[in-house]
Design a protein around this motif. Sequence first.
Motif, PDB file in Angstrom:
ATOM      1  N   PRO A 112       3.270  36.364   6.656  1.00  0.00           N
ATOM      2  CA  PRO A 112       1.980  37.139   7.263  1.00  0.00           C
ATOM      3  C   PRO A 112       1.648  36.749   8.661  1.00  0.00           C
ATOM      4  O   PRO A 112       0.246  36.974   8.759  1.00  0.00           O
ATOM      5  N   HIS A 113       2.494  36.151   9.494  1.00  0.00           N
ATOM      6  CA  HIS A 113       1.574  35.697  10.739  1.00  0.00           C
ATOM      7  C   HIS A 113       1.166  36.675  11.469  1.00  0.00           C
ATOM      8  O   HIS A 113       0.540  36.708  12.645  1.00  0.00           O
ATOM      9  N   THR A 122      -8.492  35.172   6.465  1.00  0.00           N
ATOM     10  CA  THR A 122      -8.917  36.601   5.713  1.00  0.00           C
ATOM     11  C   THR A 122      -7.900  37.469   5.549  1.00  0.00           C
ATOM     12  O   THR A 122      -7.673  38.167   4.478  1.00  0.00           O
ATOM     13  N   GLY A 123      -7.062  37.403   6.419  1.00  0.00           N
ATOM     14  CA  GLY A 123      -5.615  38.238   6.205  1.00  0.00           C
ATOM     15  C   GLY A 123      -4.806  37.688   5.123  1.00  0.00           C
ATOM     16  O   GLY A 123      -4.170  38.319   4.418  1.00  0.00           O
ATOM     17  N   LEU A 124      -4.697  36.600   4.983  1.00  0.00           N
ATOM     18  CA  LEU A 124      -3.648  35.959   4.118  1.00  0.00           C
ATOM     19  C   LEU A 124      -4.174  36.209   2.728  1.00  0.00           C
ATOM     20  O   LEU A 124      -3.725  36.510   1.986  1.00  0.00           O
ATOM     21  N   ARG A 125      -5.582  36.017   2.476  1.00  0.00           N
ATOM     22  CA  ARG A 125      -6.095  36.369   1.383  1.00  0.00           C
ATOM     23  C   ARG A 125      -6.149  37.650   0.584  1.00  0.00           C
ATOM     24  O   ARG A 125      -5.805  38.195  -0.116  1.00  0.00           O
ATOM     25  N   LEU A 158      -5.279  29.110  13.334  1.00  0.00           N
ATOM     26  CA  LEU A 158      -4.777  28.293  12.120  1.00  0.00           C
ATOM     27  C   LEU A 158      -4.144  27.088  12.145  1.00  0.00           C
ATOM     28  O   LEU A 158      -3.047  26.771  12.679  1.00  0.00           O
ATOM     29  N   ALA A 159      -4.940  25.841  12.112  1.00  0.00           N
ATOM     30  CA  ALA A 159      -4.368  24.475  12.150  1.00  0.00           C
ATOM     31  C   ALA A 159      -4.002  23.903  10.688  1.00  0.00           C
ATOM     32  O   ALA A 159      -4.268  24.740   9.540  1.00  0.00           O
ATOM     33  N   ASP A 375     -13.521  43.644   5.374  1.00  0.00           N
ATOM     34  CA  ASP A 375     -13.303  42.533   6.269  1.00  0.00           C
ATOM     35  C   ASP A 375     -12.031  42.520   6.667  1.00  0.00           C
ATOM     36  O   ASP A 375     -11.745  41.746   7.653  1.00  0.00           O
ATOM     37  N   VAL A 376     -11.095  43.596   6.648  1.00  0.00           N
ATOM     38  CA  VAL A 376      -9.895  43.921   7.250  1.00  0.00           C
ATOM     39  C   VAL A 376      -9.845  45.097   8.047  1.00  0.00           C
ATOM     40  O   VAL A 376      -8.866  45.153   8.715  1.00  0.00           O
TER      41      VAL A 376
END
Length: 591
Positions: A112-113, A122-125, A158-159, A375-376
């Motif tokens: 999901p990059h 937020t996008g991953l969740r 994202l680290a 939030d998306v």
Amino acid sequence: MSPPPRTSESLARRIRMARGLEPADLCVEHVNVVDVFSRTLLRDISVTAGDGVFLGFGPSGLPARRRMDARGRFMLPGLMDAHLHLESTMLTPAEFARLVVPHGTAAVVADPHEIANVLGLTGLRYLLESSRDLPLDLRLALPSCVPCTPFEDSGAVLAAADLAPLMGHERVCALGEMMNYPGLLAGDPAVLDKIVLARASGKRLDGHAPGLLQARLDAYCGTGVASDHECESPEEVVQRLARGMYVFVRHGSAARNLPALLRAVHVNNAHRCCFCTDDSSPADLLERGHMDEILRLAVAEGLDPLLAVGMATLNGCVFYDMRDRGGIAPGWAADFCLVDDLRGFRVREVFRAGRQVAQEGRLCVELPAAPPSSDVLDTIHIAPLTQEALRLPVPSGRARVMGLTPQSLITRALILPVALDRGCFDPQQNPGLAKIAVVERHKATGKVGVGILHGYLRPDAVFDGAIATSIAHDSHNIVVAGGNDRDMLAAVESLRAMGGGICCLQRGRTLAALPLPVAGLISPEPGREVAARKAALLATARRHFSLNPDLDPVMALSFMALPVIPELKLTARGLFDVQGFSFVPVDAEKA
């Protein structure tokens, strides 16, 4: 996923069902089973399942609560897409499942990059939450490159420390494709930290290294990167397999490498090869299918059907350590489909965990409703933009131009003479060429990169209008191509107004649009409606503009901002030479 037995009694029940001492949940009779372990067929047998798993190949007389006569059809393990970007379908996880499950797909590994570059964690969740309780085993490969290079402007960074809390999630199976291979080869600590994290967590490392060969490939895969879906030649396949890597043979809507790569696949190495789509449009999923279509194509190209089925099932599950899926065997998840034959692969019925979920091309179970949360949404943030920002001076009259290659993500670095208007590139005086711009849309920085695109139009055509999209791999800024600055600017403003998506304009009038309000990438609408609206948009664009008929003008445009695939790409910061890994001026005479 079928849960393991929680108690000794539940395990004892499985044993009783397998022995015929208690009715199994399902018995499929007169079926030909594709044995992906031995690459053989088990002909005219009965298969029993219960408690979500296969129980065995018992006699047809074993008791069962449901009996099915397969009438000589072929039973395949549930099909698997080893690498895809769900966002490229423009569908929510539920709508994606609605389209692909009837084609026999049981599992996918999604990187999901795309949404992570817009919304970060937020996008991953969002994807993890909205893909729960589907008749599809959707696993994630956590994105390794957000942004994919340090030369981009994404909505998030994202680290390794950001990814660490999710690395142990039960549906996270890998670190996603390592696109920043120059950073890896240079020993960038931020890149290496993610590799160390994934290896310490026992997760696979996916690769992305087009054209990397010999010593540089040695250094790349020596870090633990174990797959690659970016091969374009048989030689690349051979070199990766010789180094212990898996090769994902890609065939999707954007890149279709299967015919070329299968020349390197044979009985001795097929077990290290998988199939993937990478990027698929909803129209292709509806009209052609998913992994079943890849099986048809592979067999038509001469690949043994039993090898092909293994590449679409077991091999990917083995790679990602999904230990109980991808095969038909006692104790393995009862995910399977029934097909008429091993050439056409027409999927008749689909089962997940022993439960029928699709029949004759239609889902037969209800999907959970999961409307997107606030939030998306609302992710288009653009600084005030004027036509002045789209001017492109080329004083020498010789320009570096991105040359599109149909059916490939690779562009050619061209140097062409261009006609000018007061020292600036003028698309109306340059048939076959279009102006292209990338506009930063996450933090309203005002950054705009401008370049020239060859191959988007017919050779003798000029662009009378503009096409714009907020799908622009991988940072997903706005990318717009056009023939005049006024329409290009209006197209960008149209995307701002609808919260992201795709649109085409001509002389200031919007001809067609597809809103994608979830991260500017995804529509919450039904898959068939999204496919229909995109098809209408493409038809409108082709009717009004003299576009190259050999490419999807939206899909092709969306990859022009991806600065990890050679040779030239365009970001919001300017024209980028991927091989030199540096920005270069559009004017070819400038240093």
